[in-house]
Structures are given as C-alpha cells and as structure tokens.
Design an enzyme around this catalytic site. Structure first.
Site, PDB file in Angstrom:
ATOM      1  N   ASP A  26      -2.574  -2.426   3.593  1.00 25.48           N
ATOM      2  CA  ASP A  26      -3.571  -1.854   4.507  1.00 25.48           C
ATOM      3  C   ASP A  26      -4.242  -2.907   5.383  1.00 25.48           C
ATOM      4  O   ASP A  26      -5.412  -2.771   5.758  1.00 25.48           O
ATOM      5  CB  ASP A  26      -4.655  -1.070   3.728  1.00 25.48           C
ATOM      6  CG  ASP A  26      -4.037  -0.073   2.768  1.00 25.48           C
ATOM      7  OD1 ASP A  26      -3.098   0.616   3.194  1.00 25.48           O
ATOM      8  OD2 ASP A  26      -4.476   0.007   1.608  1.00 25.48           O
ATOM      9  N   LYS A  85      -0.905  -3.601   9.575  1.00 29.07           N
ATOM     10  CA  LYS A  85       0.423  -4.035  10.040  1.00 29.07           C
ATOM     11  C   LYS A  85       0.995  -3.122  11.128  1.00 29.07           C
ATOM     12  O   LYS A  85       1.591  -3.593  12.088  1.00 29.07           O
ATOM     13  CB  LYS A  85       1.409  -4.085   8.859  1.00 29.07           C
ATOM     14  CG  LYS A  85       1.034  -5.117   7.817  1.00 29.07           C
ATOM     15  CD  LYS A  85       1.959  -5.075   6.616  1.00 29.07           C
ATOM     16  CE  LYS A  85       1.811  -3.856   5.759  1.00 29.07           C
ATOM     17  NZ  LYS A  85       0.552  -3.741   5.005  1.00 29.07           N
ATOM     18  N   GLY A 100       1.590   3.663   4.700  1.00 28.92           N
ATOM     19  CA  GLY A 100       1.036   4.521   5.739  1.00 28.92           C
ATOM     20  C   GLY A 100       0.595   3.615   6.870  1.00 28.92           C
ATOM     21  O   GLY A 100      -0.442   2.978   6.779  1.00 28.92           O
ATOM     22  N   HIS A 101       1.421   3.490   7.879  1.00 31.53           N
ATOM     23  CA  HIS A 101       1.090   2.580   8.975  1.00 31.53           C
ATOM     24  C   HIS A 101       0.438   3.372  10.102  1.00 31.53           C
ATOM     25  O   HIS A 101       1.064   4.204  10.743  1.00 31.53           O
ATOM     26  CB  HIS A 101       2.348   1.845   9.447  1.00 31.53           C
ATOM     27  CG  HIS A 101       2.842   0.868   8.421  1.00 31.53           C
ATOM     28  ND1 HIS A 101       4.029   0.199   8.515  1.00 31.53           N
ATOM     29  CD2 HIS A 101       2.275   0.442   7.271  1.00 31.53           C
ATOM     30  CE1 HIS A 101       4.166  -0.589   7.455  1.00 31.53           C
ATOM     31  NE2 HIS A 101       3.121  -0.449   6.689  1.00 31.53           N
ATOM     32  N   GLN A 141       3.132  -2.408   2.315  1.00 32.00           N
ATOM     33  CA  GLN A 141       2.241  -2.861   1.238  1.00 32.00           C
ATOM     34  C   GLN A 141       1.788  -4.304   1.543  1.00 32.00           C
ATOM     35  O   GLN A 141       1.605  -4.628   2.703  1.00 32.00           O
ATOM     36  CB  GLN A 141       2.894  -2.754  -0.144  1.00 32.00           C
ATOM     37  CG  GLN A 141       3.083  -1.316  -0.622  1.00 32.00           C
ATOM     38  CD  GLN A 141       4.315  -0.642  -0.052  1.00 32.00           C
ATOM     39  OE1 GLN A 141       5.396  -1.200  -0.093  1.00 32.00           O
ATOM     40  NE2 GLN A 141       4.165   0.545   0.476  1.00 32.00           N
ATOM     41  N   ARG A 189      -7.429   8.243  -0.559  1.00 28.18           N
ATOM     42  CA  ARG A 189      -8.339   7.714  -1.584  1.00 28.18           C
ATOM     43  C   ARG A 189      -9.261   6.650  -0.977  1.00 28.18           C
ATOM     44  O   ARG A 189      -8.819   5.865  -0.129  1.00 28.18           O
ATOM     45  CB  ARG A 189      -7.544   7.042  -2.710  1.00 28.18           C
ATOM     46  CG  ARG A 189      -6.723   8.004  -3.524  1.00 28.18           C
ATOM     47  CD  ARG A 189      -5.940   7.263  -4.605  1.00 28.18           C
ATOM     48  NE  ARG A 189      -4.869   6.439  -4.053  1.00 28.18           N
ATOM     49  CZ  ARG A 189      -4.051   5.687  -4.784  1.00 28.18           C
ATOM     50  NH1 ARG A 189      -4.190   5.645  -6.087  1.00 28.18           N
ATOM     51  NH2 ARG A 189      -3.090   4.976  -4.215  1.00 28.18           N
ATOM     52  N   ARG A 211     -10.850   3.190  -0.497  1.00 27.12           N
ATOM     53  CA  ARG A 211     -10.349   1.864  -0.879  1.00 27.12           C
ATOM     54  C   ARG A 211     -11.489   1.047  -1.462  1.00 27.12           C
ATOM     55  O   ARG A 211     -12.626   1.150  -0.996  1.00 27.12           O
ATOM     56  CB  ARG A 211      -9.785   1.141   0.350  1.00 27.12           C
ATOM     57  CG  ARG A 211      -8.561   1.818   0.905  1.00 27.12           C
ATOM     58  CD  ARG A 211      -7.992   1.056   2.104  1.00 27.12           C
ATOM     59  NE  ARG A 211      -6.928   1.801   2.727  1.00 27.12           N
ATOM     60  CZ  ARG A 211      -6.755   1.922   4.042  1.00 27.12           C
ATOM     61  NH1 ARG A 211      -7.571   1.324   4.880  1.00 27.12           N
ATOM     62  NH2 ARG A 211      -5.750   2.623   4.521  1.00 27.12           N
TER      63      ARG A 211
HETATM   64  P1  IMP Z   1       3.292   2.938  -5.758  1.00 29.11           P
HETATM   65  O1  IMP Z   1       4.048   1.926  -4.988  1.00 29.11           O
HETATM   66  O2  IMP Z   1       3.027   4.199  -4.991  1.00 29.11           O
HETATM   67  O3  IMP Z   1       3.829   3.207  -7.114  1.00 29.11           O
HETATM   68  O4  IMP Z   1       1.827   2.318  -6.034  1.00 29.11           O
HETATM   69  C1  IMP Z   1       1.657   1.126  -6.775  1.00 29.11           C
HETATM   70  C2  IMP Z   1       0.384   0.425  -6.354  1.00 29.11           C
HETATM   71  O5  IMP Z   1       0.532  -0.029  -5.007  1.00 29.11           O
HETATM   72  C3  IMP Z   1      -0.861   1.317  -6.333  1.00 29.11           C
HETATM   73  O6  IMP Z   1      -1.985   0.523  -6.647  1.00 29.11           O
HETATM   74  C4  IMP Z   1      -0.948   1.792  -4.897  1.00 29.11           C
HETATM   75  O7  IMP Z   1      -2.249   2.160  -4.536  1.00 29.11           O
HETATM   76  C5  IMP Z   1      -0.485   0.539  -4.176  1.00 29.11           C
HETATM   77  N1  IMP Z   1       0.135   0.847  -2.883  1.00 29.11           N
HETATM   78  C6  IMP Z   1       1.360   1.364  -2.664  1.00 29.11           C
HETATM   79  N2  IMP Z   1       1.590   1.465  -1.351  1.00 29.11           N
HETATM   80  C7  IMP Z   1       0.514   0.989  -0.739  1.00 29.11           C
HETATM   81  C8  IMP Z   1       0.171   0.795   0.642  1.00 29.11           C
HETATM   82  O8  IMP Z   1       0.948   1.061   1.563  1.00 29.11           O
HETATM   83  N3  IMP Z   1      -1.057   0.267   0.890  1.00 29.11           N
HETATM   84  C9  IMP Z   1      -1.907  -0.097  -0.101  1.00 29.11           C
HETATM   85  N4  IMP Z   1      -1.631   0.043  -1.397  1.00 29.11           N
HETATM   86  C10 IMP Z   1      -0.428   0.583  -1.715  1.00 29.11           C
END
Ligand code: IMP
Length: 420
Positions: free
Chosen positions: A13, A16, A40-41, A221, A300, A302
């Site tokens: 977040d 990017k 989520g870009h 991520q 959610r 942050r």
């Molecule tokens: P998952 O990849 O959805 O299983 O999530 C694993 C962890 O990475 C969790 O803490 C999510 O909130 C975090 N996470 C996954 N994708 C993103 C993103 O694009 N931005 C921020 N946190 C992320």
C-alpha cells in the site's frame, strides 16, 4: 534494454499503482510478476478512482502492453470483472493485455481453504485478504496446480474437478468447514479467459528486450510481506522482492536495470503481525483519517505508525534499490512534530539492522519538525518546504540512495521529479 523494477519497501500500500501509471509512458511493457487479487492498486485519473487487482497499472496508457506474468496467481472471476469494468469505462484492454500461460489459477475452493485455514488459527490469524492466494501457491509448490495454459486442454474440466475434490476433502475432513461452491461463475470466467490473449511470457519478454523495448516489472504487496524476508509467518505467499521479478517473469538477473523502491513518509500495515513503530493512539487515528488508510481490496482500516529506517534499509539492501520514491508526505502536513525510528533496542543490543524477532525489538526514535504547509499543490522541488527537504535528506543519508520522485497526492498530476 534493461528491465526496471518498481516495488514497495514496506508492508504494501505504498502507492505503487499511481507511480506505475505516471512513469509508464517511458516503458513499452508493464509486467506484474507476483501476487494476485490480494493486491489493490489505486489510480485516480481526472478525479475518477480505479482499483486494479490483477491487471498491470499501465493499462490506462494507449501504447503500453500489460503482461500478467507467470509468477502471478489469477482468479478468473476477478479478471473477468476487471476487464469488463475497464471496458465499461472506455478503457481498451484486450489488445493491450497478455496473460502468461504459466500463471496459476485460483479456484473457488482455494478461497474456501484460505477462509478455513484462517478460521482454524484463532488469534494467530495472518489477516489474509482471503482471496485464495496462499492455498494457490501451496498447490503450485505442491505440484497440483492448474495453469492458464491448461484451460484450452480437452480435459481441463476433469482436472478442475479432480483438484476441487481434493480441496473439498480437506475442507470436510481437516477443517470441518461449512461451505457452498459456485462452479458456474468460475467456469464462465474460464470461458471468458479463453477469449483473452495468452503468451509464453518469458519468450515474449526475451524478444521484446532484444528488440530494444523497455520493460517495467510492477511489484505487488511489499518487501516486508515477502515469503522469505518478510515478518514471517505474517507474510504473503510470494516473493515480493526484486529477485521475484526474475522468477515471476522469466527474465535473467543481468537484465535488471533500475530498482525503484517506493515507501510512504510513515508506515502502514493491514492484517496481523509485528509492527514496531505502530501508533495505537490519537496520532495513529489522525494519520489513518488524513491518509484514507483503508484497504483497497478489503476496506479494512490500516494500522499506522512512524517511518522505520532500519527496516527500510533492510528493504533497500535486499532489493538493490537504485531510486527512492516517497509518497504521502502530504498526509503528515499539519502535524507539529514527527518521529523516525533510527535504531532498535534488541536482546542482542542496539542495532540499525532489521531484527529477526520484531516482536521483541523496541524502536529508538529521533524527532523531526514537520511541514505545516499543504503540499498537494507542489509540483517542483523549489516549492517543497525546507522541513520536508530536511526529512528527505535524513532518509537519503541513512539509506545512501537518492530520492528520484516525490508524490504529494493521489492524482496523476501530484508528483514531481526530485533532487536534493
Ligand atoms: P494474503 O496474501 O491475502 O494471504 O495476505 C497475507 C498478508 O499480506 C495479510 O497480512 C494481508 O493483509 C497482507 N496483504 C496481502 N496483499 C496485500 C496488499 O496488496 N497490500 C497490503 N497488504 C497485503
């Protein structure tokens, strides 16, 4: 020509999507190399907000090809929705998007397994986005997965039902999880995917690079969520770091050129896991509100906290960052004073290195005066307040990498090239 990489240096977040959108005109191809619809870009164009989960952020530019690389995991339902939504807004997608045949597919049962696994963890939850990312990568490394290239095979449905049956056994016998499965929407989305252009991503990129094309690899991520180097086990399931671009696209290490490292002027984290500089007070709430810090994928709130230089240095080192990009300094305007973590107090002593155990590391802060001005109208270095310039200098000196861009708001226009 080299492949430049753009990635996040914190817990995701960092902004990017917007930066990729802004620098895309310099590139012929933008390629996503890992992650999936957990990303989520967000991009704001003329005040209109778009959130991309799978399609690379170069899609808004006329002449840019957008590749979804082999390292990405694709939910066909999300992809169909995203293509249709962009087309409904007049964005041409099909001629400008390619999907690697080697990318793995997220099945509806992967999402159920994600939910079941999280539910079984109680208060040890990862805080997953529940998009099926972890279970899909598990099937990939477990050599059970289904790939984009398989959807045209005669026995695709058979393979799908075989894997689904394995998943339902796990849901029933291991997790005792209640569920219903919607096959139709998934199978319709598979039919839709057959109408999209697929390719051998590695061959496509090799030819493109040989003919002088410029490629930007777009990370999702952030470094601190990397499966190897992140705050394990509170991480995602892919390699979010620069090396992930080689694996997730099939480009050789020596083809990597610049590595743009993006970070916020403060820190955020969504989901569980250690966050040493977290602010669980009014200040944290103030930053969350000012920065609209709510997840682009899940909505959610942050978690927010001060900038963490030891973790940023760790990220800069493992990614080989050549250019820094700072976002959201505008959010801190109006604060009288800000703090920056410069060291950690750990059971092994005081250190500037990232501790193995973030749970038992106490940040040591330095105070810094804040800029009182509204930055959102700044378009050149001359307009940047002295206190922000000095904050940037502290960061550059600590990391020993120059700042190249400074972003001061969500819109495409709110950015400037930066030199100290
Ligand atoms: P998952 O990849 O959805 O299983 O999530 C694993 C962890 O990475 C969790 O803490 C999510 O909130 C975090 N996470 C996954 N994708 C993103 C993103 O694009 N931005 C921020 N946190 C992320």
């Amino acid at each position: 020509m080299p492949v430049d990489v753009l990635l996040g240096l914190q817990w995701g977040d960092e902004g990017k999507g917007k930066i990729v959108d802004v620098i895309t005109p310099e590139y012929d191809i933008v390629a996503r190399f890992q992650g999936g619809p957990n990303a989520g870009h967000t991009i704001v164009i003329d005040g209109k907000k778009f959130v991309l989960h799978l399609i690379p952020s170069g899609i808004f530019h006329k002449n840019t090809i957008n590749l979804i690389g082999n390292g990405v995991v694709i939910d066909p339902i999300t992809l169909k929705r995203e293509v249709e939504q962009l087309e409904a807004h007049g964005v041409e997608v099909r001629d400008k998007m390619l999907v690697s045949e080697r990318a793995h597919l997220i099945l509806p049962t992967h999402k159920l397994l994600d939910a079941a696994s999280e539910a079984s963890k109680g208060d040890k939850k990862i805080g997953s986005t529940l998009r099926g990312i972890g279970p899909t990568y598990m099937d990939k490394t477990g050599r059970n997965g289904l790939r984009v290239g398989s959807i045209k095979l005669d026995d695709f449905e058979e393979r799908y039902h075989f894997l689904k049956a394995k998943h339902t056994r796990m849901l029933d016998e291991l997790y005792h999880f209640e569920y219903t499965i919607e096959d139709n929407e998934f199978l319709e989305a598979i039919e839709f995917m057959k109408t999209l252009k697929t390719c051998k991503g590695e061959a496509y990129l090799a030819d493109a690079l040989a003919s002088g094309k410029k490629v930007l690899a777009e990370g999702a991520q952030g470094t601190l969520l990397d499966i190897e180097f992140g705050s394990y086990p509170f991480v995602t399931s892919s390699n979010t770091i620069a090396a992930g671009a080689c694996i997730g696209l099939g480009v050789p290490p020596q083809s990597i050129g610049k590595v743009f490292g993006i970070f916020k002027a403060y820190c955020t984290r969504v989901g569980s896991g250690p966050f040493p500089t977290e602010l669980n007070d009014d200040m944290g709430e103030k930053i969350r509100k000012a920065g609209s810090e709510f997840g682009a994928t899940t909505g959610r709130p942050r978690r927010t906290g001060w900038l963490d230089l030891p973790l940023l240095k760790f990220a800069v080192r493992i990614n080989g960052v050549t250019d820094l990009i700072m976002t959201k300094a505008d959010v801190l305007s109006e604060l009288e004073e800000i703090q920056v973590c410069t060291k950690y107090d750990t059971p092994e002593g005081i250190t500037e290195n990232a501790p193995f155990d973030l749970e038992h590391a106490t940040p040591i802060y330095e105070k810094h005066g804040c800029w009182q001005e509204d930055l959102t109208g700044c378009r050149s270095v001359e307009q940047v307040p002295a206190s922000l310039k000095s904050y940037i200098k502290v960061v550059e000196d600590y990391l020993n990498v120059p700042m190249t861009y400074l972003s001061v708001g969500p819109d495409r226009e709110q950015i400037m090239e930066y030199t100290s």
